[in-house]
Write a protein that holds these residues in place. Structure first.
Motif, PDB file in Angstrom:
ATOM      1  N   LYS A 454      11.693  -6.937  29.351  1.00  0.00           N
ATOM      2  CA  LYS A 454      11.269  -8.241  29.865  1.00  0.00           C
ATOM      3  C   LYS A 454      11.235  -8.228  31.395  1.00  0.00           C
ATOM      4  O   LYS A 454      10.331  -8.800  32.011  1.00  0.00           O
ATOM      5  N   ALA A 455      12.226  -7.560  32.003  1.00  0.00           N
ATOM      6  CA  ALA A 455      12.254  -7.466  33.463  1.00  0.00           C
ATOM      7  C   ALA A 455      11.075  -6.642  33.968  1.00  0.00           C
ATOM      8  O   ALA A 455      10.468  -6.955  34.996  1.00  0.00           O
ATOM      9  N   GLU A 456      10.736  -5.578  33.207  1.00  0.00           N
ATOM     10  CA  GLU A 456       9.598  -4.746  33.594  1.00  0.00           C
ATOM     11  C   GLU A 456       8.307  -5.544  33.492  1.00  0.00           C
ATOM     12  O   GLU A 456       7.427  -5.454  34.363  1.00  0.00           O
ATOM     13  N   GLU A 457       8.188  -6.352  32.437  1.00  0.00           N
ATOM     14  CA  GLU A 457       6.994  -7.178  32.245  1.00  0.00           C
ATOM     15  C   GLU A 457       6.835  -8.163  33.395  1.00  0.00           C
ATOM     16  O   GLU A 457       5.741  -8.366  33.922  1.00  0.00           O
ATOM     17  N   LYS A 458       7.960  -8.764  33.787  1.00  0.00           N
ATOM     18  CA  LYS A 458       7.913  -9.727  34.894  1.00  0.00           C
ATOM     19  C   LYS A 458       7.562  -9.026  36.208  1.00  0.00           C
ATOM     20  O   LYS A 458       6.784  -9.539  37.020  1.00  0.00           O
ATOM     21  N   ALA A 465      -0.014 -10.007  40.450  1.00  0.00           N
ATOM     22  CA  ALA A 465      -0.420 -11.262  41.093  1.00  0.00           C
ATOM     23  C   ALA A 465      -0.470 -11.096  42.606  1.00  0.00           C
ATOM     24  O   ALA A 465      -1.400 -11.591  43.274  1.00  0.00           O
ATOM     25  N   GLU A 466       0.511 -10.402  43.164  1.00  0.00           N
ATOM     26  CA  GLU A 466       0.544 -10.190  44.613  1.00  0.00           C
ATOM     27  C   GLU A 466      -0.640  -9.329  45.062  1.00  0.00           C
ATOM     28  O   GLU A 466      -1.272  -9.604  46.098  1.00  0.00           O
ATOM     29  N   TYR A 467      -0.961  -8.310  44.267  1.00  0.00           N
ATOM     30  CA  TYR A 467      -2.075  -7.411  44.616  1.00  0.00           C
ATOM     31  C   TYR A 467      -3.406  -8.168  44.577  1.00  0.00           C
ATOM     32  O   TYR A 467      -4.251  -8.018  45.469  1.00  0.00           O
ATOM     33  N   MET A 468      -3.567  -8.981  43.517  1.00  0.00           N
ATOM     34  CA  MET A 468      -4.817  -9.734  43.392  1.00  0.00           C
ATOM     35  C   MET A 468      -4.945 -10.732  44.521  1.00  0.00           C
ATOM     36  O   MET A 468      -6.046 -10.930  45.067  1.00  0.00           O
ATOM     37  N   ASP A 469      -3.861 -11.342  44.922  1.00  0.00           N
ATOM     38  CA  ASP A 469      -3.909 -12.325  45.999  1.00  0.00           C
ATOM     39  C   ASP A 469      -4.261 -11.656  47.322  1.00  0.00           C
ATOM     40  O   ASP A 469      -5.039 -12.190  48.122  1.00  0.00           O
ATOM     41  N   GLU A 470      -3.685 -10.473  47.581  1.00  0.00           N
ATOM     42  CA  GLU A 470      -3.956  -9.755  48.826  1.00  0.00           C
ATOM     43  C   GLU A 470      -5.403  -9.274  48.899  1.00  0.00           C
ATOM     44  O   GLU A 470      -5.966  -9.173  49.995  1.00  0.00           O
ATOM     45  N   GLU A 493       7.599   2.122  41.915  1.00  0.00           N
ATOM     46  CA  GLU A 493       8.488   2.273  43.067  1.00  0.00           C
ATOM     47  C   GLU A 493       9.846   1.614  42.818  1.00  0.00           C
ATOM     48  O   GLU A 493      10.883   2.110  43.256  1.00  0.00           O
ATOM     49  N   THR A 494       9.873   0.496  42.114  1.00  0.00           N
ATOM     50  CA  THR A 494      11.130  -0.243  41.899  1.00  0.00           C
ATOM     51  C   THR A 494      11.466  -0.420  40.427  1.00  0.00           C
ATOM     52  O   THR A 494      12.452  -1.074  40.094  1.00  0.00           O
ATOM     53  N   LEU A 495      10.653   0.150  39.556  1.00  0.00           N
ATOM     54  CA  LEU A 495      10.835  -0.079  38.127  1.00  0.00           C
ATOM     55  C   LEU A 495      12.215   0.356  37.646  1.00  0.00           C
ATOM     56  O   LEU A 495      12.891  -0.381  36.908  1.00  0.00           O
ATOM     57  N   GLU A 496      12.648   1.520  38.060  1.00  0.00           N
ATOM     58  CA  GLU A 496      13.929   2.040  37.576  1.00  0.00           C
ATOM     59  C   GLU A 496      15.082   1.122  37.979  1.00  0.00           C
ATOM     60  O   GLU A 496      15.970   0.827  37.167  1.00  0.00           O
ATOM     61  N   ASP A 497      15.054   0.656  39.218  1.00  0.00           N
ATOM     62  CA  ASP A 497      16.122  -0.231  39.696  1.00  0.00           C
ATOM     63  C   ASP A 497      16.091  -1.572  38.970  1.00  0.00           C
ATOM     64  O   ASP A 497      17.140  -2.136  38.637  1.00  0.00           O
ATOM     65  N   ALA A 546      17.963 -11.993  25.399  1.00  0.00           N
ATOM     66  CA  ALA A 546      17.236 -11.165  26.365  1.00  0.00           C
ATOM     67  C   ALA A 546      17.057 -11.859  27.705  1.00  0.00           C
ATOM     68  O   ALA A 546      16.860 -11.207  28.731  1.00  0.00           O
ATOM     69  N   ASP A 547      17.136 -13.191  27.710  1.00  0.00           N
ATOM     70  CA  ASP A 547      17.015 -13.951  28.959  1.00  0.00           C
ATOM     71  C   ASP A 547      18.360 -14.119  29.653  1.00  0.00           C
ATOM     72  O   ASP A 547      18.451 -14.757  30.701  1.00  0.00           O
ATOM     73  N   GLY A 548      19.425 -13.579  29.030  1.00  0.00           N
ATOM     74  CA  GLY A 548      20.755 -13.702  29.605  1.00  0.00           C
ATOM     75  C   GLY A 548      21.426 -15.010  29.270  1.00  0.00           C
ATOM     76  O   GLY A 548      22.483 -15.337  29.821  1.00  0.00           O
ATOM     77  N   LYS A 549      20.866 -15.772  28.355  1.00  0.00           N
ATOM     78  CA  LYS A 549      21.463 -17.043  27.967  1.00  0.00           C
ATOM     79  C   LYS A 549      22.471 -16.806  26.843  1.00  0.00           C
ATOM     80  O   LYS A 549      22.340 -15.865  26.051  1.00  0.00           O
TER      81      LYS A 549
END
Length: 668
Positions: A454-458, A465-470, A493-497, A546-549
């Motif tokens: 879920k974190a990877e999807e987000k 979204a950032e790439y399309m906006d730029e 670049e940041t997926l693993e973290d 999965a949302d931490g709730k």
């Protein structure tokens, strides 16, 4: 046959001796309160009956020459001096330890305080979890109370660590101040040695030998000798020393077998604080330089040549070197010079070395040009046995059972720092262990994977979204394969973290260190785990989605995990390198008893050594100290001697008057 005035000359000399005896007696009485003063005595001997080549003889005509003064000596006992200095070193050693341990005990007393100490706060934490066993109402409030109690435990532990760190810093400053005073004393002793040596020659208290001359060491500059001995008495408080007078009247001072003072040459001592691994492993070392006179120490200044001045960095290094040498920081200066030699060779600048310790990096020419006053620095930490420096070193360096081979095993500051760190690490380890079964279960693993996905999807959605906006793209379907590849690269670049962070949030912990680790952490980094702080009720049951709730019906009473937490309070565990296992409360009592026992032992040593020191000090004072009763008796004896000689002179005068004026007249 002796002359007619022979008797008058004899009595004249006796009158002068009686007067000098009164002078010395008055000098003693005047200095009865002078610290370090040694009682002086006029040594009087009978004048030998000699006659030319006959040497000593018993001819009646030359007998009765009276008395003469050999000199003025001071009354001291070398054996008592050595004993006083030895016991003084022992007393200051245990005294330094007592002062530091007393400061640590004050801190531990606060930690064990019934209301706000670690024992009390830890008991409150236990009581807060026990509340779960008795009621299921207001579980959110109960969980918050438990977390706040845990926060208080952490604050007390950190407070202890901070305060003992302040003791460590104060001890470090005491070591530096003591070493500075030692260097001052060594300089003064060398200066006094030169004055003493010169004074013997000026007073003509020397006689020729094949190798030069030898001093009449029983006589000479008594006040200078008193000053020297007084400084040696003070120096013995800092380190174990031996003092031996030489044939020329000067004194050699040694620390164990290491020369500190010889003639007008003296060593410089340097305290170096090393930091081999990390901050909590730093330790103090004592280094001693070779002997140099003040004139030679002055020569040790490295000349800043035009070639050196042309290199600002090198020039500053040489200036710092000179400051270190004058300040007595010889070991520090030696290490700095290694860098200077390397820098000078790199720049092709001619530099004349001063420390022979650096021969391994000197050129042959530099070694050949080493001056005779070159400095050698030797580490002598292992020679410390008594004196305040030794006591301060033991308390500063001592790691107790946490020491490795070659390290100080005294229960000092670092031992108690490691003790509280072990408490913190054991607390983190054992309280988190009750959740290991859940964190390693298939259910938790599946949850971790789902949370990571879920974190990877987000992350992918945010990067897209950032790439399309730029790039001014409004429709995601319009992205080309090349653009999608760019987005994938940015995601990777940041997926693993990001995935690791998401998984970490699903793993429940009560305590952790700042870097998220659960072992071998430092006390300042100890904190409430983020997973507990974000969901206080997870301590009751760690389930989340999965949302931490929270994924559990917390309205129902379930003491399974609470009982596990309570069982931790009752268990016995290993704390660091301690030989036995303890409960948490038992360990708090244990290190309190340890510091109490150590302090009691040092206080006992202090009292017994103080008694011995007082005993030998009193014995020495009886020998070297001025007694008003004895000096009063001496004064009366010298006065009677003076009066008797005066009466003898009168009698001799009457006899001579009769001889001169009353003989040779007819009829008389």
């Amino acid at each position: 046959m002796a002359s007619s005035f022979f008797g008058l000359y004899v009595q004249r000399d006796g009158l002068q001796l009686a007067q000098k005896g009164l002078d010395i007696t008055g000098h003693n009485i005047t200095n009865i309160k002078t610290e370090g003063y040694s009682r002086q005595r006029l040594d009087v001997v009978s004048v030998a009956n000699t006659a030319g080549c006959l040497g000593y003889n018993t001819q009646t005509t030359l007998a009765g020459k009276g008395a003469d003064a050999v000199g003025v000596t001071q009354i001291r006992d070398k054996l008592l001096d050595a004993k006083v200095r030895r016991y003084s070193a022992e007393l200051c050693d245990t005294g330094a330890k007592t002062n530091v341990l007393a400061d640590i005990e004050d801190i531990l007393d606060d930690v064990e305080n019934d209301e706000a100490g670690l024992s009390a706060i830890f008991g409150q934490l236990k009581a807060s979890f026990q509340s779960f066993s008795s009621t299921g109402a207001d579980r959110q409030d109960l969980a918050t109370v438990s977390m706040n109690s845990a926060e208080s435990v952490i604050n007390v532990i950190k407070n202890f660590n901070t305060r003992i760190g302040e003791v460590e810093l104060a001890t470090r400053e005491d070591i530096i101040a003591t070493n500075d005073r030692v260097n001052t004393i060594l300089n003064q002793l060398a200066s006094l040695n030169k004055q003493i040596k010169d004074a013997y020659v000026q007073m003509d208290n020397v006689f020729a030998t094949r190798s030069g001359y030898q001093a009449e060491i029983d006589y000479g500059p008594l006040e200078l000798k008193d000053s020297f001995n007084k400084l040696c008495d003070e120096l013995s408080q800092y380190m174990n020393i031996n003092v031996e007078q030489q044939a020329d009247g000067t004194y050699d001072v040694k620390f164990a077998d290491v020369p500190l003072v010889h003639n007008d040459s003296y060593a410089k001592t340097d305290i170096v604080f090393s930091d081999e691994l990390e901050a909590r492993n730093d330790f103090a070392e004592l280094h001693i330089s070779s002997l140099n006179s003040q004139k030679e120490w002055d020569k040790c200044e490295r000349e800043i040549t035009p070639a050196i001045s042309a290199q600002p960095e090198l020039e500053k290094m040489v200036k710092d070197l000179n400051e270190y040498i004058y300040a007595g920081k010889v070991k520090t200066a030696c290490e700095l010079e290694r860098d200077i030699i390397g820098k000078a060779n790199e720049l092709g600048v001619d530099y004349s070395p001063i420390f022979i310790n650096n021969k391994d990096i000197m050129s042959e020419k530099q070694i050949e040009n080493l001056p005779t006053y070159a400095i050698e620095v030797t580490e002598r930490t292992e020679k410390l046995s008594d004196g305040s420096i030794s006591g301060l070193f033991d308390t500063y360096n001592g790691k107790g059972c946490y020491s490795q081979v070659g390290e100080n095993n005294y229960n000092g500051i670092k031992y108690y720092q490691e003790t509280i760190r072990s408490f913190a690490n054991t607390m983190v380890r054992e309280f988190n262990a009750i959740y290991d079964e859940y964190n390693n279960s298939d259910e938790a693993k599946a949850l971790q994977d789902a949370a990571a996905d879920k974190a990877e999807e987000k992350l992918r959605a945010d990067v897209t979204a950032e790439y399309m906006d730029e790039n001014g793209i409004t429709d995601e379907s319009a992205l080309t394969d090349a653009q999608k590849a760019e987005i994938d690269a940015k995601v990777n670049e940041t997926l693993e973290d990001v995935r690791a962070e998401a998984i970490e949030k699903t793993i429940f912990k009560l305590f952790e260190f700042e870097d998220g680790s659960l072992e071998d952490g430092s006390v300042p980094d100890l904190k409430i785990a983020d997973t507990w702080r974000e969901s206080v009720l997870r301590c009751v049951h760690p389930n989340v989605d999965a949302d931490g709730k929270l994924d559990y019906n917390y309205d129902e009473l379930d003491n399974a995990y609470i009982n596990k937490i309570l069982s931790v309070f009752e268990g016995k565990y290993e704390f660091g390198e301690e030989p036995d296992k303890f409960t948490f409360e038992g360990f708090i009592q244990y290190y309190g008893q340890t510091i109490g026992g150590d302090l009691e032992y040092e206080l006992g040593n202090f009292d017994s050594t103080n008694i011995m020191l007082q005993s030998v000090s009193d014995a020495r004072d009886e020998v070297m100290g001025v007694s008003m009763d004895e000096e009063g008796v001496n004064m009366m004896n010298y006065q009677k001697w003076y009066n008797a000689i005066s009466r003898m002179i009168s009698a001799l005068d009457e006899c001579l008057d009769k001889l001169i004026n009353g003989t040779g007249k007819v009829g008389l």
